[in-house]
Design an enzyme around this catalytic site. Structure first.
Site, PDB file in Angstrom:
ATOM      1  N   ASN A  81       0.711  -1.226   0.110  1.00 43.03           N
ATOM      2  CA  ASN A  81      -0.089   0.031  -0.083  1.00 43.03           C
ATOM      3  C   ASN A  81       0.736   1.376   0.183  1.00 43.03           C
ATOM      4  O   ASN A  81       0.374   2.620   0.338  1.00 43.03           O
ATOM      5  CB  ASN A  81      -0.995   0.090   1.140  1.00 43.03           C
ATOM      6  CG  ASN A  81      -2.195  -1.301   1.351  1.00 43.03           C
ATOM      7  OD1 ASN A  81      -1.817  -1.987   2.189  1.00 43.03           O
ATOM      8  ND2 ASN A  81      -2.393  -1.380  -0.018  1.00 43.03           N
ATOM      9  N   VAL A  88       1.720   7.314   0.590  1.00 40.75           N
ATOM     10  CA  VAL A  88       0.880   6.290   1.335  1.00 40.75           C
ATOM     11  C   VAL A  88      -0.644   6.283   0.642  1.00 40.75           C
ATOM     12  O   VAL A  88      -1.210   7.363   0.660  1.00 40.75           O
ATOM     13  CB  VAL A  88       0.859   6.518   2.833  1.00 40.75           C
ATOM     14  CG1 VAL A  88       0.038   5.520   3.758  1.00 40.75           C
ATOM     15  CG2 VAL A  88       2.372   6.622   3.278  1.00 40.75           C
ATOM     16  N   CYS A  89      -0.879   5.113   0.468  1.00 38.01           N
ATOM     17  CA  CYS A  89      -2.393   5.093   0.030  1.00 38.01           C
ATOM     18  C   CYS A  89      -3.225   4.202   1.320  1.00 38.01           C
ATOM     19  O   CYS A  89      -3.178   2.973   1.198  1.00 38.01           O
ATOM     20  CB  CYS A  89      -2.352   4.121  -1.303  1.00 38.01           C
ATOM     21  SG  CYS A  89      -4.035   3.470  -2.005  1.00 38.01           S
ATOM     22  N   ILE A  90      -3.973   5.024   1.867  1.00 39.35           N
ATOM     23  CA  ILE A  90      -4.693   4.446   2.906  1.00 39.35           C
ATOM     24  C   ILE A  90      -5.917   5.372   3.064  1.00 39.35           C
ATOM     25  O   ILE A  90      -6.170   6.731   2.779  1.00 39.35           O
ATOM     26  CB  ILE A  90      -4.089   4.638   4.059  1.00 39.35           C
ATOM     27  CG1 ILE A  90      -4.635   3.943   5.448  1.00 39.35           C
ATOM     28  CG2 ILE A  90      -3.526   5.870   4.800  1.00 39.35           C
ATOM     29  CD1 ILE A  90      -4.237   3.472   6.730  1.00 39.35           C
TER      30      ILE A  90
END
Lengths: 165, 190
Positions: A81, A88-90
């Site tokens: 992720n 950051v991919c959240i």
């Protein structure tokens, strides 16, 4: 608007200093600009990232806390992720209403009742438990899914390298 | 009499003008449209994919093969968004057929579709010791234990801005050094 954001960021900085969560250190790079922070997150125990520490940069928009900050790791972090450039991919970093992929719960996304502390704790648990549904690093996601021992070996080697050992 | 003549003439003039306008337009368009089909067919034959679009996708996903990107862009009509969506959707890009050999210059920065070993070094982040200038504090091979540091880390909020910055810096550095000490100790045991 800016003063609202500054005030809030100052309060959050104070809170994170007096009562820091385990394994997290965060604060503005310089108090002259409260909109750029640097955080250090410890690798969660029981994960291949254990023992490592990962610096990241948080950039806050002027209309924080209405809109979420962006977060980028300043180290090599091989994780499904995390983009190869460190971004950051959240879901907690996604603005309310903005759901490009239609699988996030609205409650998971950013809202002004969230905080830097909650972001960092969410990222910490994301590090321990990658979300396979939205891979940002497709190669890392595939390795994590299909060749777990190799994935863990690579992460551990990166952790060691990052500590200058 | 005169009135009826003008009322006939104006529609006539208008009709001539309109017909003339279309006739001229048709003549002017004809050469352009005649040359258009060869141009598009040559671009199809030459596998021309917009290089800037390939670069856009490459900058987002440096790990992807540029040829695969070109192939996907060509098939979806050159839509960067569609290709991006496809990659983010986890479907990945199809391997282009061997006959597909687009004329794409390698990007200056990226090493393109080289081996994984090369890619790994690409981001090239310095280690944390270098990053935070901690070389001077690891000279003792991690032997310099600082047990009281743990307590001091939970320091209070200082009223002084400089002291706060110093405190944050110290906590940050100590976190890195502690991680290093721990890792060294663990390796020492093994």
């Amino acid at each position: 608007m800016t003063s609202v954001a500054s005030k809030r960021l100052y309060q959050e900085y104070k809170h994170l200093t007096t009562d820091p969560p385990e394994g997290i250190t965060a604060g503005p790079v310089s108090e002259d600009d409260l909109f750029v922070w640097e955080a250090i997150i410890a690798g969660p125990e029981g994960s291949p990232y254990e023992g490592g520490v990962f610096p990241a940069e948080l950039k806050f928009p002027k209309d924080y806390p209405l809109m979420p900050p962006s977060m980028r790791f300043l180290c090599d972090l091989w994780h499904p992720n995390v983009y190869t450039n460190g971004n950051v991919c959240i879901s907690i970093l996604h603005a309310p209403g903005e759901d490009p992929n239609h699988y996030e719960q609205a409650s998971e996304r950013w809202s002004p009742i969230q905080s830097v502390e909650k972001i960092l704790i969410s990222v910490m648990s994301m590090i321990a438990e990658p979300n396979d549904e939205s891979p940002a690093n497709v190669d890392a996601a595939r390795m994590w899914r299909e060749r777990r021992p190799e994935f863990e070996k690579r992460v551990k080697a990166d952790v060691r390298k990052s500590l200058g050992l | 009499m005169a009135e009826s003549q003008t009322s006939i003439n104006i529609p006539q003039i208008l009709a001539v003008a309109i017909v003339g306008f279309f006739a001229i337009r048709w003549f002017l368009n004809k050469p352009a449209s005649a040359s258009a089909p060869p141009a598009s067919s040559s671009s199809r034959g030459g596998r021309q994919v917009d290089v800037t679009k390939i670069n856009q996708v490459t900058s987002m996903f440096p790990q992807l093969d540029r040829r695969a990107i070109a192939w996907d862009l060509q098939r979806n009509g050159g839509s960067v968004a569609a290709t991006t969506e496809r990659v983010l959707g986890g479907r990945g890009l199809d391997n282009p057929p061997p006959s597909f050999q687009p004329n794409i210059p390698a990007q200056e920065t990226a090493s393109g579709s080289s081996s994984g070993v090369q890619k790994r070094g690409a981001p090239g982040q310095p280690d944390l010791i270098t990053r935070y200038n901690l070389q001077g504090r690891i000279s003792g091979k991690g032997k310099e234990a600082e047990p009281s540091e743990e307590e001091r880390m939970k320091s209070a909020w200082s009223a002084d801005k400089a002291a706060r910055a110093e405190n944050l810096k110290r906590r940050r550095e100590e976190m890195i050094l502690a991680a290093r000490r721990k890792m060294e100790a663990k390796e020492g045991q093994a």
